[in-house]
Design a protein around this motif. Structure first.
Motif, PDB file in Angstrom:
ATOM      1  N   LYS A   1       0.829  -1.205   0.000  1.00  0.00           N
ATOM      2  CA  LYS A   1       0.000   0.000   0.000  1.00  0.00           C
ATOM      3  C   LYS A   1       0.865   1.257   0.000  1.00  0.00           C
ATOM      4  N   ALA A   2       1.945   1.240   0.767  1.00  0.00           N
ATOM      5  CA  ALA A   2       2.858   2.390   0.802  1.00  0.00           C
ATOM      6  C   ALA A   2       3.488   2.614  -0.574  1.00  0.00           C
ATOM      7  N   ALA A   3       3.843   1.531  -1.252  1.00  0.00           N
ATOM      8  CA  ALA A   3       4.411   1.657  -2.602  1.00  0.00           C
ATOM      9  C   ALA A   3       3.382   2.258  -3.561  1.00  0.00           C
ATOM     10  N   LEU A   4       2.134   1.824  -3.447  1.00  0.00           N
ATOM     11  CA  LEU A   4       1.079   2.380  -4.294  1.00  0.00           C
ATOM     12  C   LEU A   4       0.874   3.862  -3.997  1.00  0.00           C
ATOM     13  N   ASP A   5       0.847   4.204  -2.722  1.00  0.00           N
ATOM     14  CA  ASP A   5       0.655   5.600  -2.320  1.00  0.00           C
ATOM     15  C   ASP A   5       1.809   6.479  -2.785  1.00  0.00           C
TER      16      ASP A   5
ATOM     17  N   ASP B   1       3.522   1.788  -9.931  1.00  0.00           N
ATOM     18  CA  ASP B   1       2.492   1.191 -10.759  1.00  0.00           C
ATOM     19  C   ASP B   1       1.853  -0.006 -10.062  1.00  0.00           C
ATOM     20  N   PHE B   2       0.509  -0.088 -10.124  1.00  0.00           N
ATOM     21  CA  PHE B   2      -0.218  -1.155  -9.449  1.00  0.00           C
ATOM     22  C   PHE B   2       0.259  -2.531  -9.900  1.00  0.00           C
ATOM     23  N   ALA B   3       0.454  -2.714 -11.199  1.00  0.00           N
ATOM     24  CA  ALA B   3       0.876  -4.015 -11.726  1.00  0.00           C
ATOM     25  C   ALA B   3       2.235  -4.428 -11.159  1.00  0.00           C
ATOM     26  N   GLU B   4       3.145  -3.475 -11.053  1.00  0.00           N
ATOM     27  CA  GLU B   4       4.462  -3.778 -10.481  1.00  0.00           C
ATOM     28  C   GLU B   4       4.348  -4.189  -9.012  1.00  0.00           C
TER      29      GLU B   4
ATOM     30  N   LYS C   1      -0.352 -11.571 -13.545  1.00  0.00           N
ATOM     31  CA  LYS C   1      -1.120 -10.714 -14.454  1.00  0.00           C
ATOM     32  C   LYS C   1      -1.169  -9.276 -13.936  1.00  0.00           C
ATOM     33  N   GLY C   2      -0.272  -8.931 -13.041  1.00  0.00           N
ATOM     34  CA  GLY C   2      -0.246  -7.575 -12.511  1.00  0.00           C
ATOM     35  C   GLY C   2      -1.420  -7.245 -11.615  1.00  0.00           C
ATOM     36  N   GLY C   3      -2.002  -8.290 -11.015  1.00  0.00           N
ATOM     37  CA  GLY C   3      -3.130  -8.082 -10.109  1.00  0.00           C
ATOM     38  C   GLY C   3      -4.468  -7.978 -10.803  1.00  0.00           C
ATOM     39  N   ASP C   4      -4.505  -8.243 -12.107  1.00  0.00           N
ATOM     40  CA  ASP C   4      -5.769  -8.144 -12.848  1.00  0.00           C
ATOM     41  C   ASP C   4      -6.677  -9.299 -12.457  1.00  0.00           C
ATOM     42  N   PHE C   5      -7.719  -8.980 -11.721  1.00  0.00           N
ATOM     43  CA  PHE C   5      -8.661  -9.977 -11.210  1.00  0.00           C
ATOM     44  C   PHE C   5      -9.906 -10.076 -12.079  1.00  0.00           C
ATOM     45  N   GLY C   6     -10.114  -9.088 -12.918  1.00  0.00           N
ATOM     46  CA  GLY C   6     -11.339  -9.037 -13.702  1.00  0.00           C
ATOM     47  C   GLY C   6     -12.387  -8.228 -12.968  1.00  0.00           C
TER      48      GLY C   6
ATOM     49  N   ARG D   1      -6.089  -7.795   1.456  1.00  0.00           N
ATOM     50  CA  ARG D   1      -6.377  -7.437   0.070  1.00  0.00           C
ATOM     51  C   ARG D   1      -6.287  -5.927  -0.149  1.00  0.00           C
ATOM     52  N   ILE D   2      -5.824  -5.587  -1.349  1.00  0.00           N
ATOM     53  CA  ILE D   2      -5.839  -4.206  -1.823  1.00  0.00           C
ATOM     54  C   ILE D   2      -6.398  -4.272  -3.235  1.00  0.00           C
ATOM     55  N   GLY D   3      -7.355  -3.443  -3.534  1.00  0.00           N
ATOM     56  CA  GLY D   3      -7.940  -3.440  -4.874  1.00  0.00           C
ATOM     57  C   GLY D   3      -7.936  -2.050  -5.473  1.00  0.00           C
ATOM     58  N   ARG D   4      -8.020  -2.019  -6.782  1.00  0.00           N
ATOM     59  CA  ARG D   4      -8.123  -0.742  -7.492  1.00  0.00           C
ATOM     60  C   ARG D   4      -9.249  -0.864  -8.511  1.00  0.00           C
ATOM     61  N   VAL D   5     -10.044   0.191  -8.625  1.00  0.00           N
ATOM     62  CA  VAL D   5     -11.144   0.208  -9.583  1.00  0.00           C
ATOM     63  C   VAL D   5     -10.635   0.842 -10.868  1.00  0.00           C
ATOM     64  N   ASP D   6     -10.481   0.007 -11.898  1.00  0.00           N
ATOM     65  CA  ASP D   6     -10.038   0.517 -13.199  1.00  0.00           C
ATOM     66  C   ASP D   6     -11.220   0.895 -14.079  1.00  0.00           C
ATOM     67  N   THR D   7     -12.269   0.095 -14.021  1.00  0.00           N
ATOM     68  CA  THR D   7     -13.429   0.290 -14.887  1.00  0.00           C
ATOM     69  C   THR D   7     -14.698   0.009 -14.096  1.00  0.00           C
TER      70      THR D   7
END
Length: 143
Positions: A29-33, A37-40, A53-58, A94-100
């Motif tokens: 989370k600190a790296a994201l903040d 990049d989320f995928a990294e 898959k860089g955290g791509d969960f669908g 868990r940490i999630g990001r809303v892309d779409t």
């Protein structure tokens, strides 16, 4: 999504193993903040199959079987936002990001029942009012 599961030596995680997983999730989370990049970050910290898959969960839906508190948090976020670190009932962080955000759709069977019970004209009138109200709200928010 970034999943950080305690790395267990036995059958049940020890307090130290739980603490290590928590620290890893907080480091992610600190790296994201910090703008990484989320995928990294997912590739580096996530312990599940989505890491490759860089955290791509669908897409997550209201019927998703993931932890309910996590799903609720994800639905409260806006597009582009990242969740806080959330511990699930299963012990996974868990940490999630809303892309779409995909708009929901009505079950066609439910739509037919509504038409039959309420009547087509009243149903159409209600849908029209809700659509206009949503457009008005978007216009007011945009201004």
């Amino acid at each position: 999504m970034i999943f950080v599961e305690p790395q267990v030596a036995g059958s049940v995680p020890t307090p130290a193993e739980n603490q290590a997983a928590f620290r890893a999730a907080m480091d992610a989370k600190a790296a994201l903040d910090a703008g990484t990049d989320f995928a990294e970050v997912a590739k580096l910290y996530s312990t599940d199959a989505t890491a490759d898959k860089g955290g791509d969960f669908g897409f997550i839906t209201g019927e998703s079987t993931i932890d309910l508190s996590f799903v609720g948090t994800m639905f409260a976020l806006e597009q582009g936002q990242t969740s806080p670190v959330i511990k699930g009932d299963d012990g996974v962080w868990r940490i999630g990001r809303v892309d779409t955000i995909r708009p929901g759709s009505m079950d066609s069977g439910l739509e037919q029942v509504m038409r039959d019970k309420v009547g087509w004209d009243l149903y159409r009138s209600q849908v029209r009012q809700e659509t206009l109200a949503a457009r008005l709200e978007e216009s007011v928010v945009a201004d």
